[in-house]
Motif scaffolding. Structure first.
Motif, PDB file in Angstrom:
ATOM      1  N   ASP A  28     -34.732  16.240 -13.979  1.00  0.00           N
ATOM      2  CA  ASP A  28     -36.103  15.774 -13.750  1.00  0.00           C
ATOM      3  C   ASP A  28     -36.542  16.128 -12.333  1.00  0.00           C
ATOM      4  OD1 ASP A  28     -36.529  14.681 -16.256  1.00  0.00           O
ATOM      5  OD2 ASP A  28     -35.783  12.706 -15.686  1.00  0.00           O
ATOM      6  N   LYS A  30     -39.876  20.393 -30.245  1.00  0.00           N
ATOM      7  CA  LYS A  30     -39.415  19.737 -29.016  1.00  0.00           C
ATOM      8  C   LYS A  30     -38.199  20.467 -28.427  1.00  0.00           C
ATOM      9  CE  LYS A  30     -41.224  15.250 -30.443  1.00  0.00           C
ATOM     10  NZ  LYS A  30     -40.969  13.809 -30.629  1.00  0.00           N
ATOM     11  N   HIS A  80     -50.363  14.780 -19.694  1.00  0.00           N
ATOM     12  CA  HIS A  80     -50.489  15.975 -20.529  1.00  0.00           C
ATOM     13  C   HIS A  80     -50.641  17.237 -19.684  1.00  0.00           C
ATOM     14  CE1 HIS A  80     -50.545  13.780 -24.291  1.00  0.00           C
ATOM     15  NE2 HIS A  80     -51.436  12.959 -23.783  1.00  0.00           N
ATOM     16  N   THR A 129     -43.567  19.000 -19.988  1.00  0.00           N
ATOM     17  CA  THR A 129     -43.594  18.303 -21.267  1.00  0.00           C
ATOM     18  C   THR A 129     -44.991  17.746 -21.523  1.00  0.00           C
ATOM     19  OG1 THR A 129     -42.967  16.113 -20.411  1.00  0.00           O
ATOM     20  CG2 THR A 129     -41.192  17.655 -20.929  1.00  0.00           C
ATOM     21  N   ASP A 130     -45.451  17.918 -22.748  1.00  0.00           N
ATOM     22  CA  ASP A 130     -46.804  17.511 -23.137  1.00  0.00           C
ATOM     23  C   ASP A 130     -46.778  16.064 -23.612  1.00  0.00           C
ATOM     24  OD1 ASP A 130     -49.504  17.594 -23.825  1.00  0.00           O
ATOM     25  OD2 ASP A 130     -49.065  18.287 -25.847  1.00  0.00           O
ATOM     26  N   GLU A 131     -46.876  15.149 -22.655  1.00  0.00           N
ATOM     27  CA  GLU A 131     -46.815  13.721 -22.953  1.00  0.00           C
ATOM     28  C   GLU A 131     -47.826  12.987 -22.081  1.00  0.00           C
ATOM     29  OE1 GLU A 131     -42.157  12.897 -23.558  1.00  0.00           O
ATOM     30  OE2 GLU A 131     -42.647  13.944 -21.715  1.00  0.00           O
ATOM     31  N   GLY A 140     -46.164  12.865 -18.729  1.00  0.00           N
ATOM     32  CA  GLY A 140     -45.486  14.148 -18.787  1.00  0.00           C
ATOM     33  C   GLY A 140     -44.591  14.387 -17.597  1.00  0.00           C
ATOM     34  N   ARG A 141     -43.613  15.267 -17.798  1.00  0.00           N
ATOM     35  CA  ARG A 141     -42.620  15.531 -16.761  1.00  0.00           C
ATOM     36  C   ARG A 141     -42.550  17.022 -16.445  1.00  0.00           C
ATOM     37  NH1 ARG A 141     -37.517  13.916 -19.615  1.00  0.00           N
ATOM     38  NH2 ARG A 141     -38.816  14.402 -21.442  1.00  0.00           N
ATOM     39  N   GLY A 193     -36.004  17.309 -26.599  1.00  0.00           N
ATOM     40  CA  GLY A 193     -36.457  16.029 -27.125  1.00  0.00           C
ATOM     41  C   GLY A 193     -37.854  15.631 -26.710  1.00  0.00           C
ATOM     42  N   ALA A 194     -38.671  16.578 -26.269  1.00  0.00           N
ATOM     43  CA  ALA A 194     -40.053  16.299 -25.877  1.00  0.00           C
ATOM     44  C   ALA A 194     -40.894  17.531 -26.204  1.00  0.00           C
ATOM     45  CB  ALA A 194     -40.145  15.981 -24.383  1.00  0.00           C
ATOM     46  N   ARG A 195     -42.159  17.302 -26.450  1.00  0.00           N
ATOM     47  CA  ARG A 195     -43.075  18.407 -26.692  1.00  0.00           C
ATOM     48  C   ARG A 195     -43.152  19.292 -25.439  1.00  0.00           C
ATOM     49  NH1 ARG A 195     -47.281  18.099 -30.398  1.00  0.00           N
ATOM     50  NH2 ARG A 195     -48.815  18.642 -28.795  1.00  0.00           N
TER      51      ARG A 195
END
Length: 398
Positions: A48, A341, A55, A381-383, A386-387, A363-365
């Protein structure tokens, strides 16, 4: 050492000739075997870097080491020394922050060190009439704002809804810029009374195309259709549904694109100027309602995909890796996946033939995949939260 064949796809020699000639319409190479699940890649770990991005859509490195990150709701963020700067960059135009729309791709002008120009795409208009816009602005020395913002290109025709803005950008060595665009949306979306996807085959429309522009937004004189009556002169390739990744092999000059199918039938394509990639006349996709879109997977005068992903991969950012951190992956493609993912590593040989695929499961979009100046692979990551992740060699790996 690179893994060997599971998926060898022919006729790329003709495509290489097409790259040298500038354009071509290739004789179909026959059916492509769709790929689904594959084995896991080994020898990596995800670290990370930053969280709290809403997003995120794209990232770009500044010469000073900071990163610019777009957030789809319309914010441009700065990452400095591994931390997210709290205040967004000022001066970004208002955007449609709904569905697929918003602030999307971002690239630096090739002469950024001299002119400080940043190029970006965003959705503009209303839900009843909107389009993708390409704009540029001058980034302040302290990274606090964009000034002299100007719209260089507004895609036509306008469409309704918040789907299929496309929007990946790629600079070519001659200083021209590729802009990938979606077809306008899924049924029942219509443009000029027809299903929006029909725009991909209309040569006077910019929907479902890749455009090639000068850095000023004007038309290059050597675009493939620039002298053909009734064809939009910006068009570089056509017959696309919704490209979400563009990448160039710096050694060979090959330009790769990944794009969404409907239900299955996602594609990896090798782009050549003037090429027609079939959508919706030839496709491995079916309707979301399980109906037939086309009875054809290949047609004369249309270029077949190199890889087809079924079930859906939902491709996003695309990277051609040329770094030193993962020497065994050098020369391969890395395709982000929203639905699966994961990142799909596409193992290529020196001639651009596909030898096999592996999965980097996160495990993430996954929205964007980029190579950093340090040779590591960076991922967005599309959240909602997001990260930004960094892929590194696994400790102790030989």
């Amino acid at each position: 050492m690179k893994s060997r064949s599971r998926l060898v796809l022919g006729a790329l020699g003709l495509l290489a000739l097409g790259l040298a000639a500038g354009w071509m319409a290739r004789v179909p190479s026959g059916p492509v075997t769709p790929t689904g699940a594959v084995e896991d890649a080994k020898g990596w770990r995800a670290v990370d870097v930053v969280a709290g991005l809403e997003h995120p859509w794209a990232l770009a490195w500044l010469p000073s080491g900071e990163m610019l990150v777009t957030e789809r709701p319309g914010r441009l963020r700065v990452v400095r020394d591994g931390a997210l700067v709290s205040r967004p960059v000022a001066g970004v135009p208002e955007t449609i922050g709904q569905g697929h729309g918003g602030l999307m791709d971002i690239v630096l002008h090739p002469d950024f060190g001299y002119n400080r120009l940043v190029y970006f795409t965003y959705g503009a208009g209303t839900m009843e009439a909107n389009s993708t816009r390409l704009a540029r602005g001058r980034l302040a020395d302290d990274l606090s704002s964009l000034t002299d913002v100007e719209v260089l290109h507004t895609v036509h025709p306008l469409k309704a809804g918040a789907q299929h803005f496309g929007s990946r950008l790629l600079w070519l060595p001659d200083g021209t810029l590729l802009l990938a665009l979606g077809d306008g949306g899924n049924p029942p979306n219509r443009v000029d009374g027809e299903l929006a996807r029909e725009q991909a085959q209309k040569r006077d429309s910019q929907l479902g195309k890749v455009l090639r522009l000068r850095d000023s937004g004007s038309v290059p004189a050597d675009n493939p259709f620039v002298s053909e009556p009734g064809v939009d002169p910006h068009v570089w390739t056509l017959g696309h549904r919704n490209i979400q990744g563009l990448a160039r092999d710096p050694a060979s000059g090959r330009i790769w694109a990944n794009e969404h199918g409907s239900r299955g039938g996602d594609e990896l394509n090798l782009l050549v100027a003037g090429g027609n990639y079939g959508w919706p006349r030839a496709t491995y996709s079916i309707e979301y309602t399980f109906g037939t879109i086309s009875p054809h997977t290949s047609l004369p005068g249309m270029i077949d995909p190199v890889v087809v992903w079924t079930p859906a991969h939902a491709p996003s950012g695309l990277l051609f890796y040329a770094g030193d951190a993962f020497p065994e992956w050098r020369g391969d493609l890395f395709s982000g996946a929203l639905k699966r993912k994961e990142i799909r590593r596409v193992d290529l040989d020196a001639d651009g033939r596909v030898l096999g695929q592996e999965s980097i499961r996160l495990g993430a979009r996954i929205r964007d995949v980029r190579q950093g100046p340090d040779g590591f692979i960076y991922v967005l990551t599309d959240e909602k939260n997001g990260r930004l992740l960094r892929l590194e060699p696994e400790p102790g790996r030989e």
